[in-house]
Scaffold this motif. Sequence first.
Motif, PDB file in Angstrom:
ATOM      1  N   GLY A 183      -4.178  -1.289 -43.509  1.00 59.99           N
ATOM      2  CA  GLY A 183      -4.386  -2.641 -42.989  1.00 59.99           C
ATOM      3  C   GLY A 183      -5.748  -2.849 -42.363  1.00 59.99           C
ATOM      4  N   ILE A 184      -6.708  -1.996 -42.706  1.00 64.08           N
ATOM      5  CA  ILE A 184      -8.056  -2.145 -42.153  1.00 64.08           C
ATOM      6  C   ILE A 184      -8.881  -3.032 -43.080  1.00 64.08           C
ATOM      7  N   LYS A 240     -17.849  -0.509 -57.869  1.00 60.66           N
ATOM      8  CA  LYS A 240     -16.503  -0.140 -58.265  1.00 60.66           C
ATOM      9  C   LYS A 240     -15.862   0.692 -57.155  1.00 60.66           C
ATOM     10  N   GLN A 241     -16.638   1.669 -56.687  1.00 59.42           N
ATOM     11  CA  GLN A 241     -16.179   2.576 -55.648  1.00 59.42           C
ATOM     12  C   GLN A 241     -15.866   1.821 -54.351  1.00 59.42           C
ATOM     13  N   SER A 242     -16.772   0.941 -53.940  1.00 58.14           N
ATOM     14  CA  SER A 242     -16.584   0.220 -52.680  1.00 58.14           C
ATOM     15  C   SER A 242     -15.344  -0.659 -52.748  1.00 58.14           C
ATOM     16  N   GLU A 243     -15.157  -1.332 -53.883  1.00 57.16           N
ATOM     17  CA  GLU A 243     -13.996  -2.208 -54.004  1.00 57.16           C
ATOM     18  C   GLU A 243     -12.703  -1.400 -53.973  1.00 57.16           C
ATOM     19  N   TYR A 244     -12.784  -0.185 -54.535  1.00 62.13           N
ATOM     20  CA  TYR A 244     -11.621   0.692 -54.505  1.00 62.13           C
ATOM     21  C   TYR A 244     -11.274   1.060 -53.072  1.00 62.13           C
ATOM     22  N   TYR A 245     -12.263   1.466 -52.273  1.00 60.51           N
ATOM     23  CA  TYR A 245     -12.003   1.850 -50.879  1.00 60.51           C
ATOM     24  C   TYR A 245     -11.561   0.658 -50.043  1.00 60.51           C
ATOM     25  N   GLN A 246     -12.179  -0.487 -50.316  1.00 63.12           N
ATOM     26  CA  GLN A 246     -11.811  -1.698 -49.583  1.00 63.12           C
ATOM     27  C   GLN A 246     -10.320  -1.980 -49.720  1.00 63.12           C
ATOM     28  N   ARG A 247      -9.849  -1.878 -50.956  1.00 58.87           N
ATOM     29  CA  ARG A 247      -8.440  -2.150 -51.201  1.00 58.87           C
ATOM     30  C   ARG A 247      -7.568  -1.025 -50.641  1.00 58.87           C
ATOM     31  N   LEU A 248      -8.004   0.221 -50.835  1.00 57.95           N
ATOM     32  CA  LEU A 248      -7.226   1.380 -50.385  1.00 57.95           C
ATOM     33  C   LEU A 248      -6.948   1.289 -48.894  1.00 57.95           C
TER      34      LEU A 248
END
Lengths: 457, 568
Positions: free
Chosen positions: B435-436, B421-429
């Motif tokens: 734009g990274i 959950k956390q990783s997907e949140y950072y990925q999107r953030l």
Amino acid sequence: MSDLSFKPISLDTDTEERSRPSLSYWQDAWIRLRANKRAFTSLFVIIGMLVFACAGPLVWRIDPDAQDLDQTSKPPWGDRNALVQTYEPWEGVVSEEPQGDNLAPQSLELVGDATTTNVRLVWGPVPNSKGYRIFRQIIEPRPGDPLGLPIGETKGSTSVSFEDRLDIKPKSYWYSVVAINEEGEDFSEAATVKVDVAFSTTAANAVERGYIKDQNSVSVGDTIRVPLHPLGTDYLGRDMLARLMEGARISLFIGIVAPFLFVIAGVIYGSIAGFLGRNIDHILMRFADFVIALPFLLFMILFKLLFGIGPGESGILPMLVALVLLSWPGAARLVRGEILQIREEGYVEASRLLGTKTPRLILRHMIPNTMGVVLVTFTFAVPSAIFTEAFLSFIGMGVTAPTASWGSMCNDGIKTMESTPHELIFPALFISVTVLAFNFLGDGLRDALDARMRYGE
Amino acid sequence: MTDTTQGAAEPVSVSSAWQLAKYGLVGLLFFVLLLAMLGWVTSYSAAGTRSTQAVDYATNTITLALSTEPPQLDSTRATDMVSGMLLGHTMEGLLRYGPDNELVPGMAESWDMDENGGTFHLRNDAYWSNGTPVTAHDFVFAWQTALNPDTASQYAFILFPIKNATGINEGEIEPGELGAKAVDDHTLEIELEQPTAYFLKLLAFPTYYPINEEFYRSTDGGYGAEAHTLIYNGPFKITKWVHDASLRLEKNELYWNRDQTRLDAIDYAYILSDANATLNLFATNKIVYAGLNSENLDRALRNRWHIKQHNDGSVFFLEINHRPDRITSNYNLRRALQLVHNPSELVYKVLKLPGNLPGESIFPVWLNGVEGRFRDEYPGPKYIINEEKAREHLAMAIEELGVDELPPLVLLSGDNPVSNKQSEYYQRLWKEKLGIEVKIDKQIFKLRLEKMTTGEFDIVAAGWGPDYHDVMTFGDLFASWNLNNRGRYANAEVDRHVAIAQSSSDPVERMEAMDRVQQLLHDDVAILVQYERGSVYVSDDRVKGVTRRAVGLDPDYTRAYIASDSED
């Protein structure tokens, strides 16, 4: 007997009356498929799924990866009215030294609006307390029952306010406040207040998410309409419908392309083996048996390594390759059996006696006669390929975040099965319906394409 | 093929429908019968081996579940929480933590400490569970073993305040030169490398536990692998250990403070990691304790269970790889990430679990400072979100790195629901705000640790739990020489302040040095602090006297007891 006894007959072509128009093999199969309601409906379901996957995103233009953390795990057709709010950090309230001898905090009440952004509470102080513990419950606490979720604590008898920001949903909550004594134990009496929370968003967020165009067009306290999420949202506030469409593309791509490729491979391999026969057939088929014995999962991992698919990269390509390379023997066996049978048929013998060359013999007489079997194999292979993809994505070997597939969505949804079942039910339903439709269609095709089963014969 | 189609060709008649129904009925009956039999078999086999109740009054036993098999019960090598918890119940160091988190005498009856070391007087009535007395030699042997380079103990560093310990661990000094000597069987003399203000607090940590040399040698390297290859000097002993299935603790009748132990046995009848399965066991009164997560919280609320909250003291952070070959070694890139870092959004909207506090500093709020709480005295810097500035820094970073577009960042994370959950949140953030692109590398704990050690990541979600009650347990984490500094962050200024705080005995000077450290880590974006972990759980109210603490043995059942029926 005179010549008069004989009369020339008139040329009459109408000796036999046609009871029905002449039908080709495919026309006949089509008629019988249409008569089979179950299979015919399934055909439409499959076409519908394909349209859903391909054309859906053109109509439903919501980014499947866009997260709206204000609306996580929203049920289907959730409330669309959002209160516009600004979030300012809250200093809290410090009361005067408590007087009296009350055990429960007095006059527990709400400060400002109760919204999904924050709920602010303030209460009267309790003498001789070391602090307060705040609880939140989703059902009304009965006297003597635990007060629910310990959501926070304050220190000192005069710090009499609390701000809750933890995952507030637009529904009713019961907040309770209990004073804590010197030993850190709760006082025996609590104050409870029921709070109806309104769904809210900040103006800045509303602009960023595209709910409104201009931040200045709304002011605090206005109500705006947020976009509809017909199937709700998932645990990160992503639109379920958009993700299901994205997932459908992955699932149907694997489900159709992989069987298509391996069935073609199987037809070629099987017809060569069947036609040549004898020792070559023997060797080829033993090789097919060998391929059947290879473990799929192991090869999937091997191909992942071989293609240099690093962590965090999609495993769809190795999955496709592994499926094609390991699944063709089934189709090859069936086609070989058919060819062996057809080879001995009278019309093949006749054609050969008339001097037909081998390639034409295979292409004109044999392969078309195996088409029924091939088509049925194909339709039955599709659901199994869809299942394989769903399973691999479920265990984390297929697509990677943020890409969605039905399998990975099920994997995410199963954790919240009890509280927000829609996150599991929809992807599971799509898998089931698609797989069932392909199975029914395969069943119907099998009946329709078998020439020996014509009606009335 | 043809065989199967022939049958199907017949139109479905009434009689065949009947037949179908009959077969269906028979099939259903068979299925139900099968289920019943399975149920009977499992209940029968379970009855023999497991106590069926969470609390058993007759045998004075409570039943619990372990989240995982203890990976290492050799106290010199144990690193994880489950092993530490079991060792804390079955072993005892010179000192231990009391019910109010104060240090109380353990194996040592009394001691005299000064800046350079001290003398510890061991009690005469301390015995191992096989009857041999616990002596000062047992401590010296355990510490020498832990420091031996061949042992490769990851926690050897915690012994480094003892004189010559560092050298022994590096293989340069003979183990016999260790600054811990057994004067006689009951007197242990410890010499320190340099003044260490928090040394006494270390003595309750598992690496400081004693080991009986004779017994250790008799196990032929199998020490701690089975219940019978361990001897115990703590309140409980392990009497049964079925690997990956169950583990049983029984009261140690040879423990010096045996009157304090009120339970006769603690039965870890289940070893299972699935949170929902654990909660089901609690719901059916099979175990007395179950942790809750954001997914099954509502179930506990609807059942009106008594939910409790506990802060386990650990801090979670995004550790950034500072090795020069990584793009994250670029300051402007790190700064851009910092300027969009929003710990409260993560805690309130993504993790959704009460008790978690949005993180700000590597030093958690509960640590003691000079007089009060460290963070009350030295609040430290705060994360301020500024997307515009973040994009400016990103542009600078791209220019400095000489690339047109940043290559995807590799986010190394655990393979569990919370991490996902956390990783997907950072990925999107990071994608949305900067734009990274981010690639998520999910790995199980062991492999993640391996990749963290070899540096195969750009950013890794990591956490650190306190080992002893002093700011230093977090303070030295990003010193360049610390092996747990997986991002290889090296800053001479940080090292200097850590050294000051380690050797000084002036609390104000120490805390000021630590304040500098938190400031430096923030300014240089060494890490991005995410949250301080809290947990919510349900536990059986009939079990009393359980101590929860952030540092040391947790949860502590050594003083637990079952409330009698009348009290209930």
